[in-house]
Write a protein that holds these residues in place. Structure first.
Motif, PDB file in Angstrom:
ATOM      1  N   ASN A  38      44.586  43.152  37.280  1.00  0.00           N
ATOM      2  CA  ASN A  38      43.222  43.691  37.255  1.00  0.00           C
ATOM      3  C   ASN A  38      42.239  42.838  38.042  1.00  0.00           C
ATOM      4  N   GLU A  39      42.635  41.614  38.367  1.00  0.00           N
ATOM      5  CA  GLU A  39      41.743  40.733  39.125  1.00  0.00           C
ATOM      6  C   GLU A  39      42.568  39.780  39.973  1.00  0.00           C
ATOM      7  N   VAL A  40      42.114  39.555  41.201  1.00  0.00           N
ATOM      8  CA  VAL A  40      42.756  38.599  42.105  1.00  0.00           C
ATOM      9  C   VAL A  40      41.686  37.620  42.577  1.00  0.00           C
ATOM     10  N   ARG A  87      36.652  37.089  44.708  1.00  0.00           N
ATOM     11  CA  ARG A  87      37.293  37.682  43.540  1.00  0.00           C
ATOM     12  C   ARG A  87      37.269  39.206  43.649  1.00  0.00           C
ATOM     13  N   PHE A  88      38.436  39.806  43.670  1.00  0.00           N
ATOM     14  CA  PHE A  88      38.581  41.256  43.601  1.00  0.00           C
ATOM     15  C   PHE A  88      38.771  41.601  42.121  1.00  0.00           C
ATOM     16  N   LYS A  89      37.835  42.378  41.545  1.00  0.00           N
ATOM     17  CA  LYS A  89      37.804  42.546  40.095  1.00  0.00           C
ATOM     18  C   LYS A  89      37.844  44.011  39.663  1.00  0.00           C
ATOM     19  N   ASN A  90      38.241  44.173  38.395  1.00  0.00           N
ATOM     20  CA  ASN A  90      38.196  45.479  37.720  1.00  0.00           C
ATOM     21  C   ASN A  90      38.980  46.558  38.457  1.00  0.00           C
ATOM     22  N   GLY A  91      40.113  46.149  39.027  1.00  0.00           N
ATOM     23  CA  GLY A  91      41.013  47.100  39.661  1.00  0.00           C
ATOM     24  C   GLY A  91      42.213  47.369  38.778  1.00  0.00           C
ATOM     25  N   ASP A  92      43.198  48.038  39.328  1.00  0.00           N
ATOM     26  CA  ASP A  92      44.408  48.359  38.564  1.00  0.00           C
ATOM     27  C   ASP A  92      45.584  48.443  39.515  1.00  0.00           C
TER      28      ASP A  92
END
Length: 339
Positions: A38-40, A87-92
């Protein structure tokens, strides 16, 4: 390359020249013990400056800024601070899928013998975590580490006395052969003010030529977009909306036949963190007020663009408002560089 190497977070780039710009493309092949990522979080190494993340549909992006340890020359300008973490956030990203995350920047300094390590952390749900943050000591084999940081391989700039050393000290598995070619010092020079990604639109300039459009009590002016550079996957759109009525309205969505998807986005600084996010609830247009979709703020983002926008052309867009309904506008395409 061994199977275990493929399980690591790695870069899909050819070796990049010191002094060049590069779209560093991180490959994330799995989640955390079966859980979706969900976050990188990607820490940027010293020497990788003026970084700009590429927007990613379905993910929010945070840019954390800070001071560099050293000062770097960037086209005659001393650069002492900038993005230090993305930060790449709130993904799936499900565990059984693979994806990439791209950060564009300049390799202002680096040793071809070791490459540049980008410590990376994957977060999965509330308690899942995979850390690729260990950096090999001089002479140490990165394969001996449990969680080796992805390494971007480097080659010396032309004329550098260290040329020829290559990147033998870099972890080969962490700089896989390029699916994405690196720009050399000349190719990237012309693009340094317009890196592929969200930050491009900070410097966009209105070329003029937009014809005012009215829809009910709304007046739309100063609409435009900008030319896209070769290989740039996304474009930005801007327009000013004035609500002359007595009721609030909302820009709900946007579509264009020239893009596979158009999203409403916002860029905003919160302290030292630049937050980039999709506005899924739309953009409020309060009664009696003017709202600007402008560079560095709220704007349209064009994804899956089949043919890059060219200066002098136009882009047809349909804006849908909660009360005013659907409105067709034609955005003139300005230059790729504002100067």
């Amino acid at each position: 390359m061994t199977t275990s190497v493929f399980a690591h977070a790695t870069f899909a780039n050819q070796p990049a020249k010191v002094g060049s710009y590069v779209a560093a493309t991180l490959q994330v092949p799995h989640g955390c013990d079966g859980k979706a990522t969900n976050e990188v979080q990607i820490k940027l190494p010293e020497g990788f400056i003026s970084a700009k993340p590429m927007p990613k549909a379905g993910w929010e992006v945070e840019v954390i800024t800070g001071d560099y340890q050293n000062s770097y020359d960037n086209h005659g300008k001393a650069v002492k601070s900038g993005p230090v973490e993305i930060r790449f956030k709130n993904g799936d990203l499900p565990d059984n899928f693979y994806d990439t995350f791209t950060v564009y920047g300049k390799i202002a300094a680096g040793d071809p013998a070791t490459g540049l390590a980008f410590p990376t952390v994957q977060l999965c749900g509330t308690d899942g975590k995979v850390a690729w943050d260990q950096i090999a000591a001089p002479g140490q084999d990165p394969h001996d580490l449990d969680g080796p940081a992805p390494v971007l391989q480097l080659v010396a700039a032309e004329g550098d006395a260290h040329g020829g050393h290559g990147a033998h000290g870099a972890h080969g598995g962490h700089a896989a052969p390029a699916e994405q070619a690196t720009a050399d010092g000349h190719g990237a020079h012309g693009a340094h003010g317009d890196h592929a990604g969200h930050g491009d639109h900070m410097a966009a300039a209105d070329p003029g030529g937009f014809e005012t459009v009215t829809a009910g009590e709304l007046e739309l002016t100063a609409g435009f977009t900008k030319a896209m550079l070769p290989g740039q996957p996304v474009g930005g759109g801007f327009i000013t909306i004035t609500n002359k009525g007595g009721e609030d309205d909302t820009l709900v969505s946007a579509t264009s036949a020239q893009a596979g998807e158009v999203q409403l986005h916002e860029m905003a600084m919160e302290g030292d963190v630049m937050k980039m996010r999709q506005l899924t609830d739309g953009i409020a247009i309060p009664a009696g007020e003017t709202v600007e979709l402008k560079p560095g703020g709220m704007h349209l983002m064009f994804f899956k663009v089949a043919e890059a926008f060219k200066e002098g052309a136009t882009v047809n867009v349909t804006l849908t408002f909660e009360k005013a309904g659907a409105v067709d506008v034609v955005l003139p395409v300005g230059p790729a560089r504002s100067n």
